[in-house]
Design a protein around this motif. Sequence first.
Motif, mmCIF file in Angstrom:
data_model
loop_
_atom_site.group_PDB
_atom_site.id
_atom_site.type_symbol
_atom_site.label_atom_id
_atom_site.label_comp_id
_atom_site.label_asym_id
_atom_site.label_seq_id
_atom_site.Cartn_x
_atom_site.Cartn_y
_atom_site.Cartn_z
ATOM 1 N N MET A 38 73.563 12.130 118.002
ATOM 2 C CA MET A 38 74.556 12.149 116.926
ATOM 3 C C MET A 38 73.878 12.357 115.574
ATOM 4 N N ALA A 39 72.707 11.749 115.408
ATOM 5 C CA ALA A 39 71.949 11.928 114.164
ATOM 6 C C ALA A 39 71.513 13.376 113.993
ATOM 7 N N VAL A 40 71.091 14.007 115.084
ATOM 8 C CA VAL A 40 70.701 15.423 115.028
ATOM 9 C C VAL A 40 71.879 16.266 114.539
ATOM 10 N N GLY A 41 73.070 16.018 115.080
ATOM 11 C CA GLY A 41 74.255 16.755 114.656
ATOM 12 C C GLY A 41 74.602 16.511 113.198
ATOM 13 N N ALA A 42 74.499 15.251 112.761
ATOM 14 C CA ALA A 42 74.841 14.907 111.375
ATOM 15 C C ALA A 42 73.879 15.554 110.384
ATOM 16 N N TYR A 43 72.586 15.435 110.636
ATOM 17 C CA TYR A 43 71.594 15.993 109.706
ATOM 18 C C TYR A 43 71.594 17.521 109.755
ATOM 19 N N SER A 44 71.852 18.098 110.925
ATOM 20 C CA SER A 44 71.945 19.555 111.019
ATOM 21 C C SER A 44 73.142 20.067 110.238
ATOM 22 N N ALA A 45 74.277 19.391 110.362
ATOM 23 C CA ALA A 45 75.479 19.797 109.630
ATOM 24 C C ALA A 45 75.261 19.681 108.131
#
Length: 326
Positions: free
Chosen positions: A52-59
Amino acid sequence: VAAAFVVPPLVASEYWLQAVLIPFLVYALAALGLNLLTGYAGQLSLGTGGFMAVGAYSAFKLATAFPRLSIIVVFLLAGLVAAGVGILFGIPSLRIKGFYLAVATLAAQFFLIWLFNKVAWFTNYASSGTITAPDRTFFGVLVTGPNSTPSARYLTALGLVAVFALVAKNLVRGRIGRAWMAIRDRDIAAEIIGVRPLRTKLLAFAISSFYCGVAGAGLVFFYLGTAETLAFDISISFLVLFMVIIGGLGSILGSFLGAAFIVLVPIVLSNAPHLAGLALPVALQKQIELMVFGGLIILFLIVEPRGLARLWQISKEKLRLWPFPH
């Protein structure tokens, strides 16, 4: 589904939209992703918070680097980045399974959070170390950022969750879902009948991480607004796992029921003493909430180990036969 798009924006208050419905949708999407991996493919994971962190920081990086990019495209690309990371950390599943695989995914959780903490590039070198959702529009309506309305954020989140839930339902009914369930039930027998473990397991990790990545982006852009790595620590991985277990492993509906249980029950318990006219110290009330919440989880698992989805199915069958005993 149509009622969910029309009624809450018209009837629900800002508190219900922001504090109840939006987090419910975000967590339901994360639970849906984990359920595809654990419930359908049988691969135990404790790295949900990291993905979820990967998705948040990527976004966040994509939205700030490409301001003209549609917010929906940003979410999809963030999910693809999370899917790539999920494949990388899903490779150990080819050799290990069960609790050993859970420990391997737990290592992914700790490594990813450490990475986002240490590398300032992910936060655009912000001194606070936090990421903030920028204002972005979709068809001319502001749907993210501090100036967007809860109704707009709710409808966007609901649209994403509805589409991804439909995709997941079709996935598990088709060839991919049958391959996942064959691997889950008996991996050696599945390999004998032609199911490829490498492709099947990595596909499960990729799709699950994609869902979790989009959910992580939604957590920041729709719900929190501003977040640091603490928002994606190990507790959120366990929280999503509890949603899947309580709702029902291997059930699309169970992901939503589990998310509703985890989101709503603490709110009900925190307001119960006030409604009953009891004036309790805050610390004592918090401890009682945790005890009752834990007790309810244990009770539900004892009454029906296959989760709330199974209880709902049994209730529907009984209502269909009522008032006849057979």
